[in-house]
Design a protein around this motif. Structure first.
Motif, short mmCIF file in Angstrom:
data_model
loop_
_atom_site.label_atom_id
_atom_site.label_comp_id
_atom_site.label_asym_id
_atom_site.label_seq_id
_atom_site.Cartn_x
_atom_site.Cartn_y
_atom_site.Cartn_z
N THR A 37 14.27 -4.33 -6.50
CA THR A 37 13.83 -3.50 -5.06
C THR A 37 12.58 -3.91 -4.52
OG1 THR A 37 15.34 -1.51 -5.85
CG2 THR A 37 13.48 -1.26 -4.24
N LEU A 38 11.65 -4.08 -5.60
CA LEU A 38 10.14 -4.37 -5.12
C LEU A 38 10.43 -5.94 -4.79
CD1 LEU A 38 7.21 -3.86 -4.88
CD2 LEU A 38 7.06 -4.51 -7.44
N LEU A 39 11.00 -6.79 -5.29
CA LEU A 39 11.08 -8.21 -4.82
C LEU A 39 11.77 -8.23 -3.47
CD1 LEU A 39 10.35 -10.98 -6.30
CD2 LEU A 39 12.99 -11.24 -6.45
N ASN A 40 12.79 -7.51 -3.12
CA ASN A 40 13.39 -7.58 -1.86
C ASN A 40 12.64 -7.05 -0.71
OD1 ASN A 40 16.11 -8.59 -3.15
ND2 ASN A 40 16.84 -6.23 -3.14
N LEU A 41 11.70 -6.05 -1.41
CA LEU A 41 10.77 -5.36 -0.10
C LEU A 41 9.66 -6.43 0.32
CD1 LEU A 41 10.04 -1.87 -1.33
CD2 LEU A 41 11.35 -2.38 0.51
N ILE A 42 9.32 -7.09 -0.70
CA ILE A 42 8.18 -8.47 -0.46
C ILE A 42 8.96 -9.51 0.24
CG2 ILE A 42 6.75 -10.33 -1.85
CD1 ILE A 42 6.54 -8.22 -4.21
N GLY A 43 10.28 -9.74 -0.01
CA GLY A 43 10.84 -10.86 0.63
C GLY A 43 11.38 -10.32 2.12
N CYS A 44 11.15 -9.17 2.59
CA CYS A 44 11.43 -8.48 3.72
C CYS A 44 13.04 -8.70 4.06
CB CYS A 44 11.04 -9.60 4.93
SG CYS A 44 9.13 -9.74 4.90
N ILE A 45 13.59 -8.44 2.84
CA ILE A 45 15.35 -8.30 3.01
C ILE A 45 15.45 -6.78 3.14
CG2 ILE A 45 17.27 -8.39 1.68
CD1 ILE A 45 15.95 -10.91 0.22
N ASP A 46 14.51 -5.61 2.76
CA ASP A 46 14.86 -4.50 2.83
C ASP A 46 13.51 -4.19 3.17
OD1 ASP A 46 15.51 -1.89 2.67
OD2 ASP A 46 16.20 -2.07 0.46
N VAL A 47 13.43 -2.68 3.89
CA VAL A 47 11.92 -2.09 4.38
C VAL A 47 11.67 -1.04 3.55
CG1 VAL A 47 12.38 -3.17 6.59
CG2 VAL A 47 13.46 -0.92 6.13
N LEU A 54 11.41 3.34 -6.07
CA LEU A 54 10.07 3.08 -5.99
C LEU A 54 9.22 4.02 -5.64
CD1 LEU A 54 10.14 -0.76 -4.60
CD2 LEU A 54 9.88 -0.01 -7.11
N LYS A 55 7.98 4.45 -6.63
CA LYS A 55 7.04 5.64 -6.19
C LYS A 55 5.74 5.23 -6.22
CE LYS A 55 10.18 7.71 -9.46
NZ LYS A 55 10.47 8.44 -10.89
N ASP A 56 5.25 5.21 -4.87
CA ASP A 56 3.59 5.12 -4.70
C ASP A 56 3.24 3.72 -5.45
OD1 ASP A 56 1.30 5.51 -3.70
OD2 ASP A 56 0.75 6.89 -5.29
N ILE A 57 3.78 2.51 -4.81
CA ILE A 57 3.44 1.07 -5.52
C ILE A 57 2.19 0.63 -4.50
CG2 ILE A 57 4.11 -1.23 -5.56
CD1 ILE A 57 5.42 0.81 -7.66
N THR A 58 1.19 0.27 -5.23
CA THR A 58 0.19 -0.36 -4.29
C THR A 58 -0.39 -1.62 -5.45
OG1 THR A 58 -0.73 1.69 -3.51
CG2 THR A 58 -2.35 0.04 -3.91
N LEU A 59 -0.32 -2.76 -4.47
CA LEU A 59 -0.46 -4.19 -5.39
C LEU A 59 -1.01 -4.98 -4.20
CD1 LEU A 59 2.98 -4.61 -7.05
CD2 LEU A 59 0.58 -4.08 -8.42
N GLY A 119 5.02 3.76 3.66
CA GLY A 119 4.12 2.89 3.02
C GLY A 119 4.06 1.54 3.81
N LYS A 120 2.87 0.80 3.44
CA LYS A 120 2.60 -0.56 4.23
C LYS A 120 2.96 -1.61 3.42
CE LYS A 120 0.93 1.20 8.36
NZ LYS A 120 1.55 0.75 9.79
N ILE A 121 3.40 -2.78 4.04
CA ILE A 121 3.68 -4.19 3.31
C ILE A 121 2.91 -5.13 4.20
CG2 ILE A 121 5.15 -5.91 2.36
CD1 ILE A 121 6.76 -3.90 1.47
N GLU A 174 0.98 -1.30 -0.17
CA GLU A 174 0.18 0.06 0.01
C GLU A 174 0.82 1.34 0.23
OE1 GLU A 174 -2.54 -0.26 3.36
OE2 GLU A 174 -3.87 -1.91 2.71
N HIS A 175 0.85 2.01 -1.01
CA HIS A 175 1.59 3.19 -1.25
C HIS A 175 2.83 3.27 -0.87
CE1 HIS A 175 -2.34 4.93 -2.50
NE2 HIS A 175 -2.92 4.41 -1.16
N VAL A 176 3.68 2.21 -1.35
CA VAL A 176 4.91 2.12 -0.72
C VAL A 176 6.25 2.93 -1.72
CG1 VAL A 176 7.02 0.69 -1.00
CG2 VAL A 176 4.89 -0.13 0.22
N TYR A 177 7.00 3.60 -1.23
CA TYR A 177 8.04 4.49 -1.52
C TYR A 177 9.16 3.90 -1.04
CZ TYR A 177 4.73 8.09 -2.81
OH TYR A 177 3.81 8.98 -3.55
N LYS A 178 10.42 3.74 -1.95
CA LYS A 178 11.75 3.33 -1.48
C LYS A 178 12.92 4.50 -1.98
CE LYS A 178 15.00 1.07 0.60
NZ LYS A 178 14.81 1.10 1.99
#
Length: 252
Positions: A48-58, A23-28, A62-64, A7-11
């Motif tokens: 970067t998106l894969l790493n966020l989903i994998g909890c390797i990065d934060v 990453l800019k305002d990702i919602t999926l 936004g919220k995951i 939800e509305h993720v920026y990195k």
């Protein structure tokens, strides 16, 4: 329930004194059991998106959510525990430990799990090596295996924790065409048999051709969302806040 919700993720990253927005305002949201490709050119933000989903990065903001659990504010140890119970990883360079046998590599992530007994570890190692067709190579070390066999060990290792999600970062990049096709077919079979969610970061057209969901990322933003139905793609192109449906097309 969504297996992954973003939800509305920026990195943002700092490159010297300059802030780079990866990453800019990702919602999926992804439902359980999808076979999904995150595609895009190098530097687009897909890894970067894969790493966020994998909890390797934060995320910077936004919220995951993983299996409806908000991972915001969790400590590194808590994230490591979540990964070890929920998320399997497959890498393009296999990332096997060279001093361990195939069986020992598959067992390795289970050694961190106090809730998995030695008997259960052995059962899972034997089972998943059999699933990937490598039972007879259980005692072989990585340097005694082909590239395709090493990737099969990596798949067995990812599955041994009984994950709800498997993340694969360019898993076919270091394989020849025939071996890559075999590995993709194997992962698709596992996806269907176990309803395990597979999420790929890739620019390989073969991966996209087998996916049933597509997320294309460009310049840190989602440019296309796709759903496959009857061998055709229904695509939604997202540009400057507008969505344009492109049905019946196929992503190449």
């Amino acid at each position: 329930m969504s297996v992954v919700r973003i939800e509305h993720v920026y990195k943002d990253y700092l490159l010297g004194d300059q802030k780079v927005q990866a990453l800019k305002d990702i919602t999926l949201a992804f439902e359980p059991g999808v076979f999904l490709a995150i595609a895009g050119p190098s530097g687009s933000g897909k890894t970067t998106l894969l790493n966020l989903i994998g909890c390797i990065d934060v995320p910077t903001s936004g919220k995951i959510y993983i299996n409806d659990m908000d991972i915001s504010g969790k400590t590194p140890d808590e994230l490591a525990d979540l990964r070890n119970r929920t998320i399997g990883f497959i890498f393009q360079t296999f990332n096997l430990l060279p001093v361990l046998s195939a069986a020992e590599n598959v067992e390795y992530p289970l050694l961190q799990r106090k809730d998995v007994s030695p008997k259960e570890r052995k059962k899972r190692v034997d089972y998943f090596l059999d699933i990937v067709g490598l039972s007879r190579y259980a005692e072989h070390r990585p340097n005694q295996l082909s590239g395709g066999q090493r990737q099969r060990v990596a798949i067995a290792r990812a599955l041994a924790i009984l994950p709800s999600i498997v993340l694969a970062d360019e898993p076919t990049a270091n394989l020849d065409h025939k071996t890559g096709e075999e590995i993709l077919s194997l992962m698709k079979q596992i996806n269907r048999a176990f309803n395990t969610t597979f999420i790929f970061s890739t620019h390989d057209k073969r991966v996209i051709a087998k996916a049933d969901r597509l997320v294309r990322v460009e310049d840190g933003q989602i440019s296309i969302l796709g759903v496959r139905s009857d061998a055709k793609w229904s695509l939604v192109r997202q540009r400057k806040g507008r969505s344009v449906a492109a049905k019946g097309t196929r992503e190449e």
